[in-house]
Scaffold this active site. Structure first.
Site: not given
Length: 312
Positions: A199-200
């Site tokens: 996600e990051e």
């Protein structure tokens, strides 16, 4: 119209009773009590006037008001009388505790429960759980949400000694750290690390082992809960970076040797970097706490054990 007229009959009767003197008012009170008992009978589906719940192995009773068949318009007073009768029955049966799950649509029942000694135990989005200790002595009921679990993933490229790091956008100091975030309820540690890294940073990875655990109390933003921060070792499945600009200001593959020596990082990150360097030099078997899934004895489910493997 016939249904409406039928519904208005009890109110008309009560009005006529209250229009007379003291005897009529006494009759009105009797009528009101009879109406309340009638409502309680509709609530329980029996003539017993008591809630039913699930008994746990510790001698407690759990009652979910969403499944109790309560009328949507039940009054606080009617519920209070129903709870009074239920508590008397549970005490007579030797129950030691009552857990009351109250949906937000019946939140007025929480006030009635508080009058009987219930206190809030915890709340989620659509319901609150109240608890009452019925046993002898001090309450032995467990607390709730004492810790939050944060997980970071150290994605190591063993071919060149680099590791994936980010700088948070919402931090006052732009220090290098491993990507990560809070574990969701029911989510395994390794799954959290893999999810948060993707996600990051946009990099896909797989779980290899657990490396370290940091414990901290009074962490700002944790709502009074203590914090566990777990760092996992991950193996990369992709290498191209496409980082989240809402959470991160920078994202790079950095040499572990540089990360271990720079002052532009956190103490946990620099120590884990040195640990990973040792793994690259001597093998990760000396630093890894690998995962083993075992069957739980009493529930028939499985649990995850992180433990150094013994030599056979």
């Amino acid at each position: 119209m016939a249904a409406r007229a039928s519904a208005l009959k009890p109110l008309a009767t009560l009005g006529r009773l209250c229009s007379g003197g003291r005897a009529s008012c006494a009759a009105a009170r009797a009528f009101s009590c009879a109406a309340a008992r009638s409502q309680l009978r509709r609530v329980t589906g029996t003539g017993g006037g008591a809630l039913t719940g699930t008994v746990d192995r510790f001698g407690g009773v759990t009652v979910d008001l969403a499944d109790a068949g309560l009328p949507g318009d039940i009054s606080e007073g009617a519920f209070s009388r129903l709870l009074h009768d239920s508590l008397a029955a549970w005490k007579a049966e030797g129950k030691v505790a009552v857990w009351l799950r109250v949906p937000i649509s019946l939140s007025r029942c929480a006030a009635a429960a508080a009058a009987h000694g219930f206190t809030f135990h915890h709340a989620k989005r659509r319901h609150a759980v109240l608890a009452l200790w019925l046993g002898d002595g001090e309450s032995r009921l467990p607390g709730f949400a004492t810790h939050q679990v944060g997980v970071a993933g150290a994605v190591v490229d063993e071919s060149n000694g680099k590791v994936l790091v980010v700088q948070d956008r919402n931090k006052t100091k732009n220090a290098w750290k491993f990507p990560g975030g809070l574990s969701d309820p029911g989510e395994n540690i390794g799954a959290t690390a893999v999810r948060e890294v993707f996600e990051e940073t946009g990099v896909r990875s797989e779980f290899r082992s657990l490396l370290s655990i940091r414990q901290q109390h009074d962490l700002p933003g944790a709502f009074g809960a203590s914090d566990l921060y777990i760092v996992c070792r991950l193996g990369p499945l992709s290498y191209d970076i496409d980082f989240c600009t809402h959470e991160c200001s920078r994202c790079e593959w950095l040499q572990l040797a540089e990360l271990a020596e720079t002052a532009n990082t956190t103490p946990v990150t620099s120590r884990v970097a040195r640990l990973l360097l040792r793994g690259l030099e001597r093998g990760f078997g000396d630093i890894d706490l690998p995962l083993e899934e075992l069957r739980a004895v009493y529930s028939g489910a499985f649990y995850q054990l992180y433990q150094r493997q013994l030599e056979r």
